[in-house]
Design an enzyme around this catalytic site. Structure first.
Site, PDB file in Angstrom:
ATOM      1  N   THR A 237      61.764  -7.082  43.942  1.00 45.40           N
ATOM      2  CA  THR A 237      60.338  -6.924  44.261  1.00 45.40           C
ATOM      3  C   THR A 237      59.584  -6.353  43.061  1.00 45.40           C
ATOM      4  OG1 THR A 237      61.080  -6.336  46.469  1.00 45.40           O
ATOM      5  CG2 THR A 237      58.783  -5.882  45.952  1.00 45.40           C
ATOM      6  N   HIS A 284      72.865  -6.317  41.255  1.00 52.96           N
ATOM      7  CA  HIS A 284      73.350  -6.616  39.909  1.00 52.96           C
ATOM      8  C   HIS A 284      72.292  -7.255  39.022  1.00 52.96           C
ATOM      9  CE1 HIS A 284      77.585  -6.559  41.786  1.00 52.96           C
ATOM     10  NE2 HIS A 284      77.054  -5.370  41.646  1.00 52.96           N
TER      11      HIS A 284
HETATM   12  O1  CDP Z   1      63.882  -4.388  47.743  1.00 51.93           O
HETATM   13  P1  CDP Z   1      64.436  -3.983  46.424  1.00 51.93           P
HETATM   14  O2  CDP Z   1      65.872  -3.538  46.507  1.00 51.93           O
HETATM   15  O3  CDP Z   1      64.175  -5.015  45.369  1.00 51.93           O
HETATM   16  O4  CDP Z   1      63.551  -2.723  45.940  1.00 51.93           O
HETATM   17  P2  CDP Z   1      63.527  -1.138  46.165  1.00 51.93           P
HETATM   18  O5  CDP Z   1      64.884  -0.563  46.162  1.00 51.93           O
HETATM   19  O6  CDP Z   1      62.642  -0.815  47.301  1.00 51.93           O
HETATM   20  O7  CDP Z   1      62.789  -0.693  44.824  1.00 51.93           O
HETATM   21  C1  CDP Z   1      61.594  -1.299  44.380  1.00 51.93           C
HETATM   22  C2  CDP Z   1      61.785  -1.847  42.977  1.00 51.93           C
HETATM   23  O8  CDP Z   1      62.026  -0.778  42.063  1.00 51.93           O
HETATM   24  C3  CDP Z   1      62.990  -2.759  42.827  1.00 51.93           C
HETATM   25  O9  CDP Z   1      62.663  -4.070  43.233  1.00 51.93           O
HETATM   26  C4  CDP Z   1      63.324  -2.638  41.366  1.00 51.93           C
HETATM   27  O10 CDP Z   1      62.506  -3.504  40.602  1.00 51.93           O
HETATM   28  C5  CDP Z   1      62.935  -1.197  41.051  1.00 51.93           C
HETATM   29  N1  CDP Z   1      64.102  -0.277  41.070  1.00 51.93           N
HETATM   30  C6  CDP Z   1      64.755   0.001  39.868  1.00 51.93           C
HETATM   31  O11 CDP Z   1      64.428  -0.585  38.833  1.00 51.93           O
HETATM   32  N2  CDP Z   1      65.779   0.913  39.851  1.00 51.93           N
HETATM   33  C7  CDP Z   1      66.181   1.526  40.969  1.00 51.93           C
HETATM   34  N3  CDP Z   1      67.187   2.415  40.913  1.00 51.93           N
HETATM   35  C8  CDP Z   1      65.553   1.220  42.200  1.00 51.93           C
HETATM   36  C9  CDP Z   1      64.508   0.328  42.220  1.00 51.93           C
END
Ligand code: CDP
Length: 310
Positions: A237, A284
């Site tokens: 996202t 990943h």
């Molecule tokens: O749904 P998704 O797992 O993609 O996202 P999230 O865990 O809700 O976190 C939002 C966004 O933050 C992710 O889509 C990643 O682009 C970024 N993220 C990151 O770069 N590093 C992390 N440890 C967690 C999230």
């Protein structure tokens, strides 16, 4: 400690420690590069036309239009009398946006004291309806202009809105008058929860405006990054949001993008700023995405904040 020795054709993803060393080597030095900013805006506009295409609108999705879902094969929705009235007329954002902050949910935000910095931006994007309760405000800020919501959150956190809608409507109040951006036409099980979320907000005369993510836009952004070494089945996202920001904003700063197990002091860091639940898929891909964003940081096209804010 997790290691990241994933082998891709002709390409090895660095280990956490190597990333930390590289970030420390770069230090605080950062210089805005207008040529890089203009180039990425041009590339993204050519591939994906974000200003016109990022949301489903009456303009780009008239009655009878067949929308192909981007998250699965052979599934489509034909815009009909039920769905058409739910779409905004056209892109509602005043373009170009000036300073944008894209806030990922990485644990690196915890203790970052970046809240004030984030709140100073003109347009703030957040991902997946993140918590903005008191304990986090110093680190993540208070304001939001656009927040994404995955339909799975509606299912898991709000009982699919089949029972009370009050909890959902109340929970949305922390996002003020922002846009809520839902990929309603990406996976077929996500459509109904998204439409229910629309009605829950509309029926309660909530201050938020629902925007459905345009599957054509999501697919084209996916292709854009595939050509740039992001081999994921689906982008995170956060990368969709950064791509949107690069196309719509004059300046982009990103926070909370750090998919690694250790922080800059080599201490363990949780996956999210509010919990340590690891995603079971797509995980990943985030380190690959990070490498690309880091290139953009180094070239001055966007600014990444990974340490504490001044
Ligand atoms: O749904 P998704 O797992 O993609 O996202 P999230 O865990 O809700 O976190 C939002 C966004 O933050 C992710 O889509 C990643 O682009 C970024 N993220 C990151 O770069 N590093 C992390 N440890 C967690 C999230």
């Amino acid at each position: 400690v997790l290691c990241w020795f994933y082998i891709f054709p002709g390409y090895r993803l660095p280990a956490d420690k190597e990333i930390v060393d590289e970030v420390l080597r770069q230090g605080e030095a950062w210089q805005k590069n207008q040529t890089g900013i203009d180039l990425y805006r041009k590339l993204l506009t050519e591939c994906c036309d974000p200003p016109r295409m990022f949301a489903v609108t009456k303009q780009n999705s008239p009655l009878g239009k067949v929308m192909w879902y981007d998250g699965e094969f052979y599934h489509s929705h034909t815009v009909n009398n039920e769905t058409y009235p739910l779409f905004v007329q056209e892109n509602p954002l005043q373009l170009p946006l000036k300073k944008c902050a894209v806030v990922g949910n990485g644990g690196i935000l915890r203790g970052s004291k970046c809240g004030k910095d984030i709140d100073r931006a003109d347009f703030i994007m957040r991902c997946n309806l993140p918590p903005l309760s008191k304990e986090y405000l110093e680190d993540v800020g208070t304001k939001t202009h656009l927040v994404t919501a995955n339909p799975s959150i509606i299912e898991n956190r709000f009982q699919n809105l089949l029972w009370s809608r009050k909890h959902f409507v109340d929970s949305m109040k922390v996002y003020g008058t922002s846009y809520i951006y839902m990929p309603a036409f990406s996976m077929s099980p996500g459509t109904n929860p998204s439409l229910r979320a629309y009605y829950a907000l509309a029926d309660a005369s909530a201050n938020l405006t629902m925007l459905f993510a345009n599957p054509e836009f999501l697919r084209s952004v996916g292709k854009f990054w595939k050509a740039r070494n992001v081999h994921a089945k689906r982008l995170s996202t956060g990368l969709f949001m950064v791509s949107l920001a690069l196309a719509l904003c004059k300046e982009v700063t990103v926070y909370g993008f750090w998919p690694f197990a250790i922080d800059l002091d080599e201490q363990p860091v949780s996956h999210h700023y509010y919990d340590n639940i690891l995603p079971y898929k797509w995980f990943h891909t985030m380190p690959e995405e990070f490498v690309q964003l880091w290139h953009l940081h180094k070239s001055g096209t966007l600014r990444m904040r990974v340490g504490r804010c001044p």
